[in-house]
Motif scaffolding. Structure first.
Motif, PDB file in Angstrom:
ATOM      1  N   ALA A  17       0.832  -1.209   0.000  1.00 29.33           N
ATOM      2  CA  ALA A  17       0.000   0.000   0.000  1.00 29.33           C
ATOM      3  C   ALA A  17       0.863   1.254   0.000  1.00 29.33           C
ATOM      4  O   ALA A  17       0.605   2.217  -0.746  1.00 29.33           O
ATOM      5  CB  ALA A  17      -0.933  -0.008   1.216  1.00 29.33           C
ATOM      6  N   GLU A  18       1.886   1.240   0.832  1.00 28.27           N
ATOM      7  CA  GLU A  18       2.783   2.391   0.936  1.00 28.27           C
ATOM      8  C   GLU A  18       3.463   2.684  -0.399  1.00 28.27           C
ATOM      9  O   GLU A  18       3.596   3.849  -0.805  1.00 28.27           O
ATOM     10  CB  GLU A  18       3.826   2.123   2.015  1.00 28.27           C
ATOM     11  N   ALA A  19       3.881   1.633  -1.093  1.00 20.55           N
ATOM     12  CA  ALA A  19       4.567   1.818  -2.380  1.00 20.55           C
ATOM     13  C   ALA A  19       3.629   2.404  -3.429  1.00 20.55           C
ATOM     14  O   ALA A  19       4.009   3.306  -4.187  1.00 20.55           O
ATOM     15  CB  ALA A  19       5.130   0.482  -2.856  1.00 20.55           C
ATOM     16  N   TYR A  20       2.406   1.914  -3.489  1.00 18.38           N
ATOM     17  CA  TYR A  20       1.458   2.453  -4.460  1.00 18.38           C
ATOM     18  C   TYR A  20       1.078   3.899  -4.133  1.00 18.38           C
ATOM     19  O   TYR A  20       0.948   4.740  -5.026  1.00 18.38           O
ATOM     20  CB  TYR A  20       0.201   1.585  -4.522  1.00 18.38           C
ATOM     21  N   LEU A  21       0.897   4.200  -2.866  1.00 19.24           N
ATOM     22  CA  LEU A  21       0.584   5.576  -2.477  1.00 19.24           C
ATOM     23  C   LEU A  21       1.724   6.522  -2.856  1.00 19.24           C
ATOM     24  O   LEU A  21       1.488   7.642  -3.309  1.00 19.24           O
ATOM     25  CB  LEU A  21       0.309   5.641  -0.977  1.00 19.24           C
ATOM     26  N   ALA A  22       2.955   6.052  -2.668  1.00 18.50           N
ATOM     27  CA  ALA A  22       4.119   6.861  -3.037  1.00 18.50           C
ATOM     28  C   ALA A  22       4.164   7.124  -4.533  1.00 18.50           C
ATOM     29  O   ALA A  22       4.723   8.134  -4.977  1.00 18.50           O
ATOM     30  CB  ALA A  22       5.404   6.174  -2.574  1.00 18.50           C
ATOM     31  N   GLY A  24       1.538   7.748  -6.250  1.00 19.46           N
ATOM     32  CA  GLY A  24       0.429   8.638  -6.575  1.00 19.46           C
ATOM     33  C   GLY A  24      -0.882   7.940  -6.848  1.00 19.46           C
ATOM     34  O   GLY A  24      -1.861   8.569  -7.273  1.00 19.46           O
ATOM     35  N   ASP A  25      -0.948   6.629  -6.609  1.00 17.91           N
ATOM     36  CA  ASP A  25      -2.167   5.867  -6.866  1.00 17.91           C
ATOM     37  C   ASP A  25      -3.156   5.980  -5.706  1.00 17.91           C
ATOM     38  O   ASP A  25      -2.785   6.334  -4.580  1.00 17.91           O
ATOM     39  CB  ASP A  25      -1.828   4.388  -7.096  1.00 17.91           C
ATOM     40  N   GLU A  26      -4.421   5.646  -5.983  1.00 20.68           N
ATOM     41  CA  GLU A  26      -5.421   5.480  -4.932  1.00 20.68           C
ATOM     42  C   GLU A  26      -5.336   4.045  -4.432  1.00 20.68           C
ATOM     43  O   GLU A  26      -5.260   3.115  -5.240  1.00 20.68           O
ATOM     44  CB  GLU A  26      -6.837   5.755  -5.455  1.00 20.68           C
ATOM     45  N   VAL A  27      -5.367   3.865  -3.128  1.00 18.33           N
ATOM     46  CA  VAL A  27      -5.251   2.524  -2.553  1.00 18.33           C
ATOM     47  C   VAL A  27      -6.443   2.247  -1.648  1.00 18.33           C
ATOM     48  O   VAL A  27      -6.782   3.036  -0.763  1.00 18.33           O
ATOM     49  CB  VAL A  27      -3.942   2.372  -1.752  1.00 18.33           C
ATOM     50  N   TYR A  28      -7.074   1.099  -1.899  1.00 19.69           N
ATOM     51  CA  TYR A  28      -8.172   0.613  -1.073  1.00 19.69           C
ATOM     52  C   TYR A  28      -7.706  -0.692  -0.428  1.00 19.69           C
ATOM     53  O   TYR A  28      -7.156  -1.562  -1.110  1.00 19.69           O
ATOM     54  CB  TYR A  28      -9.413   0.326  -1.926  1.00 19.69           C
ATOM     55  N   ILE A  29      -7.913  -0.819   0.881  1.00 25.78           N
ATOM     56  CA  ILE A  29      -7.548  -2.066   1.535  1.00 25.78           C
ATOM     57  C   ILE A  29      -8.745  -2.615   2.295  1.00 25.78           C
ATOM     58  O   ILE A  29      -9.622  -1.871   2.733  1.00 25.78           O
ATOM     59  CB  ILE A  29      -6.348  -1.914   2.488  1.00 25.78           C
ATOM     60  N   ILE A  30      -8.759  -3.944   2.426  1.00 21.82           N
ATOM     61  CA  ILE A  30      -9.731  -4.617   3.280  1.00 21.82           C
ATOM     62  C   ILE A  30      -8.966  -5.602   4.146  1.00 21.82           C
ATOM     63  O   ILE A  30      -8.079  -6.312   3.657  1.00 21.82           O
ATOM     64  CB  ILE A  30     -10.850  -5.319   2.477  1.00 21.82           C
ATOM     65  N   ASP A  31      -9.283  -5.607   5.439  1.00 22.57           N
ATOM     66  CA  ASP A  31      -8.571  -6.479   6.375  1.00 22.57           C
ATOM     67  C   ASP A  31      -9.472  -6.714   7.583  1.00 22.57           C
ATOM     68  O   ASP A  31     -10.106  -5.776   8.078  1.00 22.57           O
ATOM     69  CB  ASP A  31      -7.258  -5.822   6.815  1.00 22.57           C
ATOM     70  N   ASP A  32      -9.544  -7.966   8.045  1.00 26.53           N
ATOM     71  CA  ASP A  32     -10.354  -8.250   9.230  1.00 26.53           C
ATOM     72  C   ASP A  32      -9.539  -8.184  10.517  1.00 26.53           C
ATOM     73  O   ASP A  32     -10.060  -8.426  11.609  1.00 26.53           O
ATOM     74  CB  ASP A  32     -11.044  -9.615   9.110  1.00 26.53           C
ATOM     75  N   LEU A  33      -8.251  -7.850  10.385  1.00 26.83           N
ATOM     76  CA  LEU A  33      -7.337  -7.665  11.515  1.00 26.83           C
ATOM     77  C   LEU A  33      -7.114  -8.942  12.330  1.00 26.83           C
ATOM     78  O   LEU A  33      -6.696  -8.883  13.482  1.00 26.83           O
ATOM     79  CB  LEU A  33      -7.828  -6.541  12.437  1.00 26.83           C
TER      80      LEU A  33
END
Length: 328
Positions: A17-22, A24-33
């Protein structure tokens, strides 16, 4: 570009996620933790430029309605959500099998519905009990009996691979499978049996380093930065669609030697303690004696060449864990 990362609050997912944000992309994540943590992504949510392009959904990938919206919104999907770690899998066998198989089935179905590119994270565990090296993508599979639940994870991830390749062959889905070999780096926890953070944590606390078996079993380790670099390129490369690739380092080391290097690097007073497998894991466990990847296939595809050797990986992990209040 809009990118969906399942398991995005996990160790690898947070780095991806960090790499894609860097970029300039939009990042969506889903996680149940269940094994991920909000701590892994807190800095991304707080960072001004990222917060407007970073969307977090705390939910399970088994929630088809939520996944329907997320997959439909995004251009590319990285499917990393899975039960991970030997200890977690042995303690949660039913949940692990269900998440790994049914969860992947939902991801593939929806990616096919919306015609989205998808990378499926698999594991070197699928090779089973081989002792030769290097392991290559066309090797046969050798598992122990079904009574040994240690193999349930490997078998479930192999089913993920079969489903992925079946979708490619029958519908043309642009899917790629990546078999990971012991990915390591900051934010990884030893809680679920991951060997390097577990041993580093013990060394920093000057506790005995617990080594399962006789320590002669060997592994290779891959820096998470190299894995993220590979994932971003594989999911975009048409030559990767419908294919399986090893993603791993090439420096083979025994677990006993690994423990000695960690003690030396940390300056710890810890002793090394050998623990029989049945004492550590119970009757359901069998180990893989050797796990070394052949990386010729991925090297030819994207020029994959791991930049971080084991010493560099260990140095980064030690530095990260020294800064944590619990040293773990």
């Amino acid at each position: 570009m809009r990118v969906l990362i399942t398991g995005g609050a996990g160790f690898i997912g947070s780095h991806l996620a960090e790499a894609y944000l860097a970029n300039g992309d939009e990042v969506y994540i889903i996680d149940d933790l269940s094994t991920g943590s909000l701590d892994n992504i807190a800095h991304l949510k707080e960072k001004g430029g990222y917060s407007k392009r970073f969307f977090v959904h705390i939910d399970t990938i088994m929630n088809r309605e939520v996944m329907l919206e997320l997959v439909g919104t995004c251009d590319v999907v990285h499917h990393l959500a899975a039960a991970v770690g030997v200890e977690y899998i042995l303690n949660n066998p039913m949940e692990s099998i269900t998440t790994n198989i049914q969860g992947t089935e939902i991801v593939l179905e929806l990616c096919n519905k919306f015609k989205k590119r998808v990378l499926i994270a698999s594991t070197s565990e699928v090779y089973g009990k081989h002792t030769h090296a290097p392991l290559v993508e066309t090797d046969n599979i050798i598992y122990g009996p079904s009574s040994k639940f240690r193999w349930s994870y490997a078998a479930s991830k192999l089913m993920d691979e079969f489903m992925s390749l079946a979708y490619f062959r029958t519908t043309g889905l642009q899917v790629t499978v990546a078999r990971l070999f012991n990915t390591v780096g900051p934010r990884q926890t030893g809680t679920y049996g991951m060997v390097i953070p577990r041993l580093v944590g013990q060394a920093l606390r000057n506790e005995p380093l617990t080594i399962y078996g006789d320590g002669s079993q060997t592994r290779t380790f891959t820096d998470v930065k190299d894995v993220v670099w590979a994932f971003q390129r594989m999911v975009e490369n048409e030559g990767a669609f419908g294919e399986v690739f090893n993603v791993g380092g090439i420096e083979e080391v025994s677990i006993l030697e690994l423990a000695k290097r960690i003690v030396a690097l940390t300056g710890s007073s810890s002793e090394l303690k050998l623990i029989p497998y049945d004492e550590a894991f119970g009757k359901d466990f069998e180990d893989m004696q050797r796990r070394v990847p052949g990386v010729d296939k991925i090297r030819k595809l994207i020029g994959f060449d791991p930049k971080n050797d084991l010493d560099a990986i260990l140095t980064r992990v030690v530095s990260y864990m020294r800064k944590r209040p619990d040293g773990a």
